[in-house]
Design a protein around this motif. Sequence first.
Motif, PDB file in Angstrom:
ATOM      1  N   LEU A 138       0.828  -1.210   0.000  1.00 21.32           N
ATOM      2  CA  LEU A 138       0.000   0.000   0.000  1.00 21.32           C
ATOM      3  C   LEU A 138       0.864   1.262   0.000  1.00 21.32           C
ATOM      4  N   ARG A 139       2.087   1.152   0.480  1.00 19.81           N
ATOM      5  CA  ARG A 139       3.007   2.307   0.453  1.00 19.81           C
ATOM      6  C   ARG A 139       3.528   2.586  -0.955  1.00 19.81           C
ATOM      7  N   THR A 140       3.198   1.719  -1.916  1.00 19.06           N
ATOM      8  CA  THR A 140       3.611   1.958  -3.309  1.00 19.06           C
ATOM      9  C   THR A 140       2.486   2.621  -4.111  1.00 19.06           C
ATOM     10  N   VAL A 141       1.341   2.861  -3.470  1.00 15.60           N
ATOM     11  CA  VAL A 141       0.205   3.508  -4.139  1.00 15.60           C
ATOM     12  C   VAL A 141       0.202   4.977  -3.737  1.00 15.60           C
ATOM     13  N   TYR A 142       0.272   5.859  -4.725  1.00 17.14           N
ATOM     14  CA  TYR A 142       0.350   7.297  -4.465  1.00 17.14           C
ATOM     15  C   TYR A 142      -0.912   8.013  -4.921  1.00 17.14           C
ATOM     16  N   ASP A 143      -1.292   9.005  -4.146  1.00 17.63           N
ATOM     17  CA  ASP A 143      -2.365   9.908  -4.569  1.00 17.63           C
ATOM     18  C   ASP A 143      -1.767  10.773  -5.669  1.00 17.63           C
ATOM     19  N   PRO A 144      -2.371  10.803  -6.857  1.00 18.82           N
ATOM     20  CA  PRO A 144      -1.772  11.555  -7.963  1.00 18.82           C
ATOM     21  C   PRO A 144      -1.729  13.068  -7.743  1.00 18.82           C
ATOM     22  N   ASN A 178       2.366   8.602  -0.418  1.00 21.51           N
ATOM     23  CA  ASN A 178       1.624   7.348  -0.549  1.00 21.51           C
ATOM     24  C   ASN A 178       0.401   7.325   0.367  1.00 21.51           C
ATOM     25  N   ILE A 179      -0.535   6.430   0.045  1.00 18.67           N
ATOM     26  CA  ILE A 179      -1.827   6.428   0.733  1.00 18.67           C
ATOM     27  C   ILE A 179      -1.727   6.036   2.203  1.00 18.67           C
ATOM     28  N   MET A 180      -0.691   5.290   2.590  1.00 15.28           N
ATOM     29  CA  MET A 180      -0.513   4.949   4.013  1.00 15.28           C
ATOM     30  C   MET A 180      -0.086   6.184   4.792  1.00 15.28           C
ATOM     31  N   GLU A 181       0.896   6.925   4.266  1.00 19.46           N
ATOM     32  CA  GLU A 181       1.381   8.127   4.954  1.00 19.46           C
ATOM     33  C   GLU A 181       0.316   9.219   4.982  1.00 19.46           C
ATOM     34  N   LEU A 182      -0.531   9.245   3.951  1.00 13.52           N
ATOM     35  CA  LEU A 182      -1.608  10.233   3.917  1.00 13.52           C
ATOM     36  C   LEU A 182      -2.733   9.896   4.898  1.00 13.52           C
ATOM     37  N   GLY A 183      -2.748   8.666   5.402  1.00 15.52           N
ATOM     38  CA  GLY A 183      -3.811   8.261   6.319  1.00 15.52           C
ATOM     39  C   GLY A 183      -5.098   7.889   5.609  1.00 15.52           C
ATOM     40  N   LEU A 184      -4.997   7.493   4.349  1.00 19.01           N
ATOM     41  CA  LEU A 184      -6.192   7.152   3.575  1.00 19.01           C
ATOM     42  C   LEU A 184      -6.681   5.727   3.846  1.00 19.01           C
ATOM     43  N   VAL A 185      -5.812   4.886   4.414  1.00 23.22           N
ATOM     44  CA  VAL A 185      -6.211   3.509   4.724  1.00 23.22           C
ATOM     45  C   VAL A 185      -6.691   3.482   6.172  1.00 23.22           C
ATOM     46  N   TYR A 186      -7.982   3.220   6.356  1.00 21.98           N
ATOM     47  CA  TYR A 186      -8.581   3.204   7.689  1.00 21.98           C
ATOM     48  C   TYR A 186      -8.450   1.860   8.375  1.00 21.98           C
ATOM     49  N   VAL A 225      -9.724  10.696  -9.824  1.00 23.10           N
ATOM     50  CA  VAL A 225      -9.024   9.429 -10.059  1.00 23.10           C
ATOM     51  C   VAL A 225      -9.411   8.369  -9.028  1.00 23.10           C
ATOM     52  N   ALA A 226     -10.558   8.537  -8.397  1.00 22.50           N
ATOM     53  CA  ALA A 226     -11.005   7.612  -7.348  1.00 22.50           C
ATOM     54  C   ALA A 226     -10.957   6.164  -7.819  1.00 22.50           C
ATOM     55  N   GLY A 227     -11.548   5.898  -8.971  1.00 28.99           N
ATOM     56  CA  GLY A 227     -11.572   4.530  -9.482  1.00 28.99           C
ATOM     57  C   GLY A 227     -10.180   3.977  -9.738  1.00 28.99           C
ATOM     58  N   ASP A 228      -9.291   4.826 -10.225  1.00 29.88           N
ATOM     59  CA  ASP A 228      -7.923   4.385 -10.510  1.00 29.88           C
ATOM     60  C   ASP A 228      -7.207   3.963  -9.231  1.00 29.88           C
ATOM     61  N   ILE A 229      -7.335   4.754  -8.173  1.00 27.72           N
ATOM     62  CA  ILE A 229      -6.652   4.443  -6.915  1.00 27.72           C
ATOM     63  C   ILE A 229      -7.206   3.148  -6.320  1.00 27.72           C
ATOM     64  N   GLN A 233      -5.664  -4.426  -7.177  1.00 28.83           N
ATOM     65  CA  GLN A 233      -4.779  -5.224  -8.029  1.00 28.83           C
ATOM     66  C   GLN A 233      -3.474  -5.552  -7.313  1.00 28.83           C
ATOM     67  N   LYS A 234      -2.867  -4.558  -6.701  1.00 27.67           N
ATOM     68  CA  LYS A 234      -1.574  -4.771  -6.044  1.00 27.67           C
ATOM     69  C   LYS A 234      -1.695  -5.709  -4.848  1.00 27.67           C
ATOM     70  N   VAL A 235      -2.758  -5.549  -4.050  1.00 25.32           N
ATOM     71  CA  VAL A 235      -2.928  -6.413  -2.880  1.00 25.32           C
ATOM     72  C   VAL A 235      -3.259  -7.840  -3.330  1.00 25.32           C
ATOM     73  N   GLN A 236      -4.097  -7.963  -4.323  1.00 27.05           N
ATOM     74  CA  GLN A 236      -4.476  -9.291  -4.808  1.00 27.05           C
ATOM     75  C   GLN A 236      -3.282 -10.018  -5.433  1.00 27.05           C
ATOM     76  N   ASP A 237      -2.296  -9.281  -5.925  1.00 26.36           N
ATOM     77  CA  ASP A 237      -1.111  -9.884  -6.539  1.00 26.36           C
ATOM     78  C   ASP A 237      -0.088 -10.368  -5.508  1.00 26.36           C
ATOM     79  N   ILE A 238      -0.283 -10.057  -4.245  1.00 24.67           N
ATOM     80  CA  ILE A 238       0.648 -10.503  -3.203  1.00 24.67           C
ATOM     81  C   ILE A 238       0.479 -12.012  -3.029  1.00 24.67           C
ATOM     82  N   GLN A 239       1.603 -12.709  -3.047  1.00 27.55           N
ATOM     83  CA  GLN A 239       1.549 -14.158  -2.870  1.00 27.55           C
ATOM     84  C   GLN A 239       0.956 -14.479  -1.500  1.00 27.55           C
ATOM     85  N   GLY A 240      -0.048 -15.330  -1.476  1.00 25.80           N
ATOM     86  CA  GLY A 240      -0.693 -15.700  -0.220  1.00 25.80           C
ATOM     87  C   GLY A 240      -2.040 -15.038  -0.024  1.00 25.80           C
TER      88      GLY A 240
END
Length: 104
Positions: free
Chosen positions: A15-21, A26-34, A57-61, A67-74
């Motif tokens: 999640l730290r690799t996802v940035y608000d455009p 990143n969305i973790m540092e911004l506090g967007l993940v509750y 860009v709501a849909g994009d984020i 996609q990124k979380v679902q791609d994590i092995q496990g």
Amino acid sequence: MSNDITLRDQIEDTLRTVYDPEIPCNIMELGLVYKIEMKEDNVVFITMTLTAPNCPVAGDIVNEVQQKVQDIQGVKEAHIQLTFDPAWDKDMMSDEAKLELGFM
């Protein structure tokens, strides 16, 4: 139990690799993940918000997070819930993000 911690760490790192455009942070540092919830069989539920309800860009984020979380092995499945309650404000940002963006 240690697998949950490791997988959760991987999710948070991802999640730290996802940035608000609109804000170079990143969305973790911004506090967007509750909330990040791990359910049975490594099904992940993430509750998050955006900096503004009318974010163009709501849909994009949200798609990028899923996609990124679902791609994590496990991770078996990733479900993203978008909420605006409570509404985001800059006080939810980490101190590092506030410093980086000049809010401190």
